[in-house]
Design a protein around this motif. Structure first.
Motif, PDB file in Angstrom:
ATOM      1  N   GLU A  93     -29.124   3.814 -65.452  1.00  0.00           N
ATOM      2  CA  GLU A  93     -30.254   4.011 -66.363  1.00  0.00           C
ATOM      3  C   GLU A  93     -31.578   3.668 -65.672  1.00  0.00           C
ATOM      4  O   GLU A  93     -32.565   4.367 -65.839  1.00  0.00           O
ATOM      5  N   HIS A  94     -31.598   2.603 -64.885  1.00  0.00           N
ATOM      6  CA  HIS A  94     -32.810   2.249 -64.133  1.00  0.00           C
ATOM      7  C   HIS A  94     -33.156   3.346 -63.127  1.00  0.00           C
ATOM      8  O   HIS A  94     -34.316   3.717 -62.969  1.00  0.00           O
ATOM      9  N   ARG A  95     -32.148   3.869 -62.435  1.00  0.00           N
ATOM     10  CA  ARG A  95     -32.386   4.921 -61.449  1.00  0.00           C
ATOM     11  C   ARG A  95     -33.012   6.139 -62.118  1.00  0.00           C
ATOM     12  O   ARG A  95     -34.012   6.691 -61.641  1.00  0.00           O
ATOM     13  N   ARG A  96     -32.441   6.545 -63.252  1.00  0.00           N
ATOM     14  CA  ARG A  96     -33.001   7.696 -63.964  1.00  0.00           C
ATOM     15  C   ARG A  96     -34.410   7.391 -64.484  1.00  0.00           C
ATOM     16  O   ARG A  96     -35.283   8.241 -64.478  1.00  0.00           O
ATOM     17  N   GLY A  97     -34.635   6.161 -64.925  1.00  0.00           N
ATOM     18  CA  GLY A  97     -35.956   5.777 -65.411  1.00  0.00           C
ATOM     19  C   GLY A  97     -37.033   5.867 -64.330  1.00  0.00           C
ATOM     20  O   GLY A  97     -38.183   6.213 -64.608  1.00  0.00           O
ATOM     21  N   MET A  98     -36.648   5.573 -63.096  1.00  0.00           N
ATOM     22  CA  MET A  98     -37.618   5.663 -61.998  1.00  0.00           C
ATOM     23  C   MET A  98     -38.011   7.099 -61.686  1.00  0.00           C
ATOM     24  O   MET A  98     -39.036   7.334 -61.061  1.00  0.00           O
ATOM     25  N   GLU A  99     -37.203   8.034 -62.104  1.00  0.00           N
ATOM     26  CA  GLU A  99     -37.521   9.456 -61.870  1.00  0.00           C
ATOM     27  C   GLU A  99     -38.503  10.002 -62.893  1.00  0.00           C
ATOM     28  O   GLU A  99     -39.035  11.087 -62.719  1.00  0.00           O
ATOM     29  N   ARG A 100     -38.754   9.232 -63.956  1.00  0.00           N
ATOM     30  CA  ARG A 100     -39.643   9.696 -65.020  1.00  0.00           C
ATOM     31  C   ARG A 100     -41.043   9.134 -64.782  1.00  0.00           C
ATOM     32  O   ARG A 100     -41.237   7.938 -64.678  1.00  0.00           O
ATOM     33  N   ALA A 101     -42.024  10.006 -64.726  1.00  0.00           N
ATOM     34  CA  ALA A 101     -43.402   9.595 -64.451  1.00  0.00           C
ATOM     35  C   ALA A 101     -43.992   8.763 -65.588  1.00  0.00           C
ATOM     36  O   ALA A 101     -44.829   7.901 -65.364  1.00  0.00           O
ATOM     37  N   SER A 102     -43.576   9.002 -66.817  1.00  0.00           N
ATOM     38  CA  SER A 102     -44.166   8.280 -67.938  1.00  0.00           C
ATOM     39  C   SER A 102     -43.300   7.121 -68.366  1.00  0.00           C
ATOM     40  O   SER A 102     -43.570   6.484 -69.350  1.00  0.00           O
ATOM     41  N   VAL A 137     -36.140  -3.267 -74.334  1.00  0.00           N
ATOM     42  CA  VAL A 137     -35.436  -2.872 -73.112  1.00  0.00           C
ATOM     43  C   VAL A 137     -34.934  -1.445 -73.280  1.00  0.00           C
ATOM     44  O   VAL A 137     -34.216  -1.137 -74.231  1.00  0.00           O
ATOM     45  N   PHE A 138     -35.325  -0.585 -72.358  1.00  0.00           N
ATOM     46  CA  PHE A 138     -34.895   0.808 -72.379  1.00  0.00           C
ATOM     47  C   PHE A 138     -33.713   1.047 -71.442  1.00  0.00           C
ATOM     48  O   PHE A 138     -32.915   1.941 -71.675  1.00  0.00           O
ATOM     49  N   TYR A 139     -33.626   0.285 -70.361  1.00  0.00           N
ATOM     50  CA  TYR A 139     -32.603   0.519 -69.343  1.00  0.00           C
ATOM     51  C   TYR A 139     -31.804  -0.751 -69.106  1.00  0.00           C
ATOM     52  O   TYR A 139     -32.362  -1.800 -68.822  1.00  0.00           O
ATOM     53  N   ARG A 140     -30.488  -0.641 -69.215  1.00  0.00           N
ATOM     54  CA  ARG A 140     -29.624  -1.805 -69.016  1.00  0.00           C
ATOM     55  C   ARG A 140     -28.755  -1.669 -67.763  1.00  0.00           C
ATOM     56  O   ARG A 140     -28.442  -2.653 -67.136  1.00  0.00           O
ATOM     57  N   THR A 141     -28.366  -0.468 -67.415  1.00  0.00           N
ATOM     58  CA  THR A 141     -27.467  -0.292 -66.266  1.00  0.00           C
ATOM     59  C   THR A 141     -28.258   0.156 -65.039  1.00  0.00           C
ATOM     60  O   THR A 141     -29.407   0.601 -65.145  1.00  0.00           O
ATOM     61  N   VAL A 142     -27.616   0.075 -63.892  1.00  0.00           N
ATOM     62  CA  VAL A 142     -28.251   0.541 -62.648  1.00  0.00           C
ATOM     63  C   VAL A 142     -28.565   2.031 -62.746  1.00  0.00           C
ATOM     64  O   VAL A 142     -29.661   2.472 -62.383  1.00  0.00           O
ATOM     65  N   PRO A 156     -35.348  -9.876 -75.232  1.00  0.00           N
ATOM     66  CA  PRO A 156     -36.623  -9.156 -75.285  1.00  0.00           C
ATOM     67  C   PRO A 156     -37.367  -9.303 -76.606  1.00  0.00           C
ATOM     68  O   PRO A 156     -38.595  -9.410 -76.618  1.00  0.00           O
ATOM     69  N   ASP A 157     -36.655  -9.323 -77.731  1.00  0.00           N
ATOM     70  CA  ASP A 157     -37.316  -9.408 -79.037  1.00  0.00           C
ATOM     71  C   ASP A 157     -38.133 -10.688 -79.186  1.00  0.00           C
ATOM     72  O   ASP A 157     -39.199 -10.686 -79.790  1.00  0.00           O
ATOM     73  N   GLU A 158     -37.651 -11.772 -78.588  1.00  0.00           N
ATOM     74  CA  GLU A 158     -38.349 -13.048 -78.686  1.00  0.00           C
ATOM     75  C   GLU A 158     -39.682 -13.025 -77.940  1.00  0.00           C
ATOM     76  O   GLU A 158     -40.537 -13.876 -78.168  1.00  0.00           O
ATOM     77  N   HIS A 159     -39.839 -12.069 -77.018  1.00  0.00           N
ATOM     78  CA  HIS A 159     -41.032 -12.032 -76.171  1.00  0.00           C
ATOM     79  C   HIS A 159     -41.859 -10.760 -76.356  1.00  0.00           C
ATOM     80  O   HIS A 159     -42.783 -10.499 -75.586  1.00  0.00           O
ATOM     81  N   GLY A 160     -41.512  -9.980 -77.358  1.00  0.00           N
ATOM     82  CA  GLY A 160     -42.298  -8.786 -77.661  1.00  0.00           C
ATOM     83  C   GLY A 160     -42.008  -7.587 -76.783  1.00  0.00           C
ATOM     84  O   GLY A 160     -42.853  -6.701 -76.647  1.00  0.00           O
ATOM     85  N   PHE A 177     -40.162  -2.163 -65.667  1.00  0.00           N
ATOM     86  CA  PHE A 177     -38.806  -2.688 -65.705  1.00  0.00           C
ATOM     87  C   PHE A 177     -38.836  -4.206 -65.771  1.00  0.00           C
ATOM     88  O   PHE A 177     -39.571  -4.855 -65.052  1.00  0.00           O
ATOM     89  N   LEU A 178     -38.015  -4.768 -66.642  1.00  0.00           N
ATOM     90  CA  LEU A 178     -37.836  -6.210 -66.697  1.00  0.00           C
ATOM     91  C   LEU A 178     -36.694  -6.578 -65.766  1.00  0.00           C
ATOM     92  O   LEU A 178     -35.709  -5.850 -65.649  1.00  0.00           O
ATOM     93  N   ASP A 179     -36.802  -7.709 -65.096  1.00  0.00           N
ATOM     94  CA  ASP A 179     -35.757  -8.138 -64.169  1.00  0.00           C
ATOM     95  C   ASP A 179     -34.472  -8.440 -64.936  1.00  0.00           C
ATOM     96  O   ASP A 179     -34.482  -9.307 -65.825  1.00  0.00           O
ATOM     97  N   PRO A 180     -33.380  -7.752 -64.607  1.00  0.00           N
ATOM     98  CA  PRO A 180     -32.104  -8.072 -65.254  1.00  0.00           C
ATOM     99  C   PRO A 180     -31.779  -9.553 -65.070  1.00  0.00           C
ATOM    100  O   PRO A 180     -32.052 -10.132 -64.025  1.00  0.00           O
ATOM    101  N   ALA A 181     -31.259 -10.145 -66.117  1.00  0.00           N
ATOM    102  CA  ALA A 181     -30.889 -11.560 -66.184  1.00  0.00           C
ATOM    103  C   ALA A 181     -32.090 -12.469 -66.413  1.00  0.00           C
ATOM    104  O   ALA A 181     -31.925 -13.668 -66.580  1.00  0.00           O
TER     105      ALA A 181
END
Length: 101
Positions: free
Chosen positions: A92-101, A85-90, A78-82, A67-71
């Protein structure tokens, strides 16, 4: 953007003003980051520890995590740094943490 010398001068002033602790985060594992860059970061962190010995100045070297730190610059441009971003909302981040991969 500021130089390491400017940051060190700021740390000195912050400590003089009574700031109790300064944490400095360095991330490794950036896209296309060479091994030499990581080792230079380790050397610089050691330099900071020597310079501010006895003060609560804590350089920390951390791997980039899923996860990249919001803000953060990386999150906002993100494009400028390679990155992508998969998750933008809280939620989405919560659901992302439930995924092992």
């Amino acid at each position: 953007m500021y130089s390491n010398d400017e940051m060190e001068a700021w740390i000195e002033r912050a400590l003089d003003f009574g700031i109790a602790q300064v944490d400095i985060w360095y991330f490794i594992g950036m896209p296309e980051q060479p091994r030499a860059s990581v080792l230079e970061t380790v050397d610089y962190a050691e330099r900071l520890l020597r310079r501010f010995k006895g003060a609560n100045v804590n350089p920390m070297i951390c791997p980039m995590i899923p996860f990249l730190d919001p803000a953060s610059t990386f999150f906002e441009h993100p494009d400028e740094h390679g990155f992508r971003v998969f998750y933008r909302t809280v939620e989405e981040h919560r659901r992302g943490m439930e995924r092992a991969s």
